[in-house]
Write a protein that holds these residues in place. Structure first.
Motif, PDB file in Angstrom:
ATOM      1  N   LYS A  57      34.509  41.145  27.806  1.00  0.00           N
ATOM      2  CA  LYS A  57      34.368  42.529  27.342  1.00  0.00           C
ATOM      3  C   LYS A  57      35.103  43.474  28.293  1.00  0.00           C
ATOM      4  N   GLY A  58      34.890  43.289  29.580  1.00  0.00           N
ATOM      5  CA  GLY A  58      35.554  44.132  30.570  1.00  0.00           C
ATOM      6  C   GLY A  58      37.054  43.912  30.609  1.00  0.00           C
ATOM      7  N   ILE A  59      37.472  42.664  30.455  1.00  0.00           N
ATOM      8  CA  ILE A  59      38.908  42.371  30.451  1.00  0.00           C
ATOM      9  C   ILE A  59      39.565  43.055  29.261  1.00  0.00           C
ATOM     10  N   ARG A  60      38.940  42.963  28.099  1.00  0.00           N
ATOM     11  CA  ARG A  60      39.499  43.611  26.900  1.00  0.00           C
ATOM     12  C   ARG A  60      39.567  45.127  27.066  1.00  0.00           C
ATOM     13  N   GLU A  61      38.537  45.723  27.677  1.00  0.00           N
ATOM     14  CA  GLU A  61      38.486  47.185  27.808  1.00  0.00           C
ATOM     15  C   GLU A  61      39.415  47.733  28.887  1.00  0.00           C
ATOM     16  N   THR A  62      39.429  47.091  30.049  1.00  0.00           N
ATOM     17  CA  THR A  62      40.197  47.639  31.179  1.00  0.00           C
ATOM     18  C   THR A  62      41.601  47.064  31.297  1.00  0.00           C
ATOM     19  N   LYS A  63      41.806  45.874  30.720  1.00  0.00           N
ATOM     20  CA  LYS A  63      43.087  45.142  30.833  1.00  0.00           C
ATOM     21  C   LYS A  63      43.387  44.737  32.271  1.00  0.00           C
ATOM     22  N   LYS A  64      42.385  44.781  33.144  1.00  0.00           N
ATOM     23  CA  LYS A  64      42.532  44.389  34.557  1.00  0.00           C
ATOM     24  C   LYS A  64      41.608  43.214  34.834  1.00  0.00           C
ATOM     25  N   VAL A  65      42.104  42.257  35.631  1.00  0.00           N
ATOM     26  CA  VAL A  65      41.320  41.067  35.915  1.00  0.00           C
ATOM     27  C   VAL A  65      41.766  40.488  37.253  1.00  0.00           C
ATOM     28  N   SER A  66      40.818  39.876  37.951  1.00  0.00           N
ATOM     29  CA  SER A  66      41.176  39.166  39.178  1.00  0.00           C
ATOM     30  C   SER A  66      40.925  37.680  38.982  1.00  0.00           C
ATOM     31  N   VAL A  67      41.767  36.893  39.640  1.00  0.00           N
ATOM     32  CA  VAL A  67      41.633  35.436  39.662  1.00  0.00           C
ATOM     33  C   VAL A  67      41.409  35.072  41.121  1.00  0.00           C
ATOM     34  N   ASN A  68      40.226  34.605  41.435  1.00  0.00           N
ATOM     35  CA  ASN A  68      39.823  34.290  42.804  1.00  0.00           C
ATOM     36  C   ASN A  68      39.745  32.778  42.937  1.00  0.00           C
ATOM     37  N   VAL A  69      40.629  32.200  43.752  1.00  0.00           N
ATOM     38  CA  VAL A  69      40.747  30.751  43.868  1.00  0.00           C
ATOM     39  C   VAL A  69      39.684  30.239  44.848  1.00  0.00           C
ATOM     40  N   VAL A  70      38.930  29.259  44.400  1.00  0.00           N
ATOM     41  CA  VAL A  70      37.774  28.755  45.140  1.00  0.00           C
ATOM     42  C   VAL A  70      38.198  27.660  46.118  1.00  0.00           C
ATOM     43  N   ASP A  71      37.675  27.749  47.347  1.00  0.00           N
ATOM     44  CA  ASP A  71      37.763  26.629  48.289  1.00  0.00           C
ATOM     45  C   ASP A  71      36.331  26.196  48.604  1.00  0.00           C
ATOM     46  N   ALA A  72      36.199  25.142  49.389  1.00  0.00           N
ATOM     47  CA  ALA A  72      34.871  24.557  49.645  1.00  0.00           C
ATOM     48  C   ALA A  72      33.900  25.534  50.298  1.00  0.00           C
ATOM     49  N   SER A  73      34.400  26.535  51.031  1.00  0.00           N
ATOM     50  CA  SER A  73      33.528  27.448  51.769  1.00  0.00           C
ATOM     51  C   SER A  73      32.622  28.283  50.866  1.00  0.00           C
ATOM     52  N   TRP A  74      33.015  28.483  49.607  1.00  0.00           N
ATOM     53  CA  TRP A  74      32.150  29.262  48.707  1.00  0.00           C
ATOM     54  C   TRP A  74      31.990  28.616  47.326  1.00  0.00           C
ATOM     55  N   LEU A  75      32.188  27.304  47.269  1.00  0.00           N
ATOM     56  CA  LEU A  75      32.072  26.577  45.998  1.00  0.00           C
ATOM     57  C   LEU A  75      30.680  26.695  45.384  1.00  0.00           C
ATOM     58  N   LYS A  76      29.631  26.566  46.190  1.00  0.00           N
ATOM     59  CA  LYS A  76      28.265  26.603  45.644  1.00  0.00           C
ATOM     60  C   LYS A  76      27.998  27.927  44.931  1.00  0.00           C
ATOM     61  N   LYS A  77      28.407  29.018  45.544  1.00  0.00           N
ATOM     62  CA  LYS A  77      28.193  30.340  44.940  1.00  0.00           C
ATOM     63  C   LYS A  77      29.072  30.517  43.694  1.00  0.00           C
ATOM     64  N   ALA A  78      30.298  29.997  43.770  1.00  0.00           N
ATOM     65  CA  ALA A  78      31.203  30.073  42.620  1.00  0.00           C
ATOM     66  C   ALA A  78      30.620  29.301  41.437  1.00  0.00           C
TER      67      ALA A  78
END
Length: 180
Positions: A57-78
């Motif tokens: 919904k937000g992507i369609r409305e704002t046309k802005k998006v982030s792509v955050n690449v996961v490493d092992a340090s924050w995999l559990k939260k991701a």
């Protein structure tokens, strides 16, 4: 003699990098784990996301998006971002974040974040295929080499394998492209 067996029309381009997509939805950041993403040009990437995701919904409305690449340090939260629905739970405080230069929320703990603007959406079988122009790439200095390029010997993105739903760590170098 061909020993390959036809196993049907299977999606077999895995493993792929694990990413958490971020977008502003009703003035707050929302995050979702995405398994289907890839490059479509040197300047664009594609995010294939189930239409029902709150983040869409937000992507369609704002046309802005982030792509955050996961490493092992924050995999559990991701991983939790793929379990918790933004339609039912406010995920705006799941991560410390910064708003990028172009308006997309970036996860502070991600060593690599890509800020994009949506150029188009190809809708297919319950999925949005967002075609995203890369506007900026933010990399933690700890993963850059002396030339300012991402050093994948240091930065080791987590990979996702479908359909077993397993995560893998990137491994050792297999060779040099064009020199094998």
């Amino acid at each position: 003699m061909n020993t390959k067996k036809n196993i049907g029309a299977q999606l077999a381009l895995y493993p792929a990098p694990v990413i958490v997509v971020g977008a502003m939805v009703e003035g707050k950041p929302n995050w979702t784990l995405v398994a289907h993403a890839g490059t479509v040009a040197h300047s664009h990437l594609m995010l294939s996301m189930v239409k029902a995701h709150y983040t869409n919904k937000g992507i369609r409305e704002t046309k802005k998006v982030s792509v955050n690449v996961v490493d092992a340090s924050w995999l559990k939260k991701a991983d939790q971002m793929g379990i918790i629905s933004g339609n039912k739970t406010d995920k705006s405080q799941a991560f410390d974040y910064t708003i990028g230069e172009n308006g997309a929320p970036l996860i502070d703990s991600a060593k690599l974040s890509i800020e994009c603007e949506v150029d188009g959406n190809y809708e297919l079988e319950g999925f949005d295929q967002f075609i995203c122009k890369i506007l900026a790439t933010y990399a933690d200095e700890s993963i850059l080499n002396e030339k300012g390029k991402i050093n994948y010997h240091v930065f080791k993105p987590v990979l996702f394998e479908f359909p077993t739903y397993e995560y893998f760590l990137t491994g050792e170098k297999a060779g040099d492209c064009g020199k094998m």
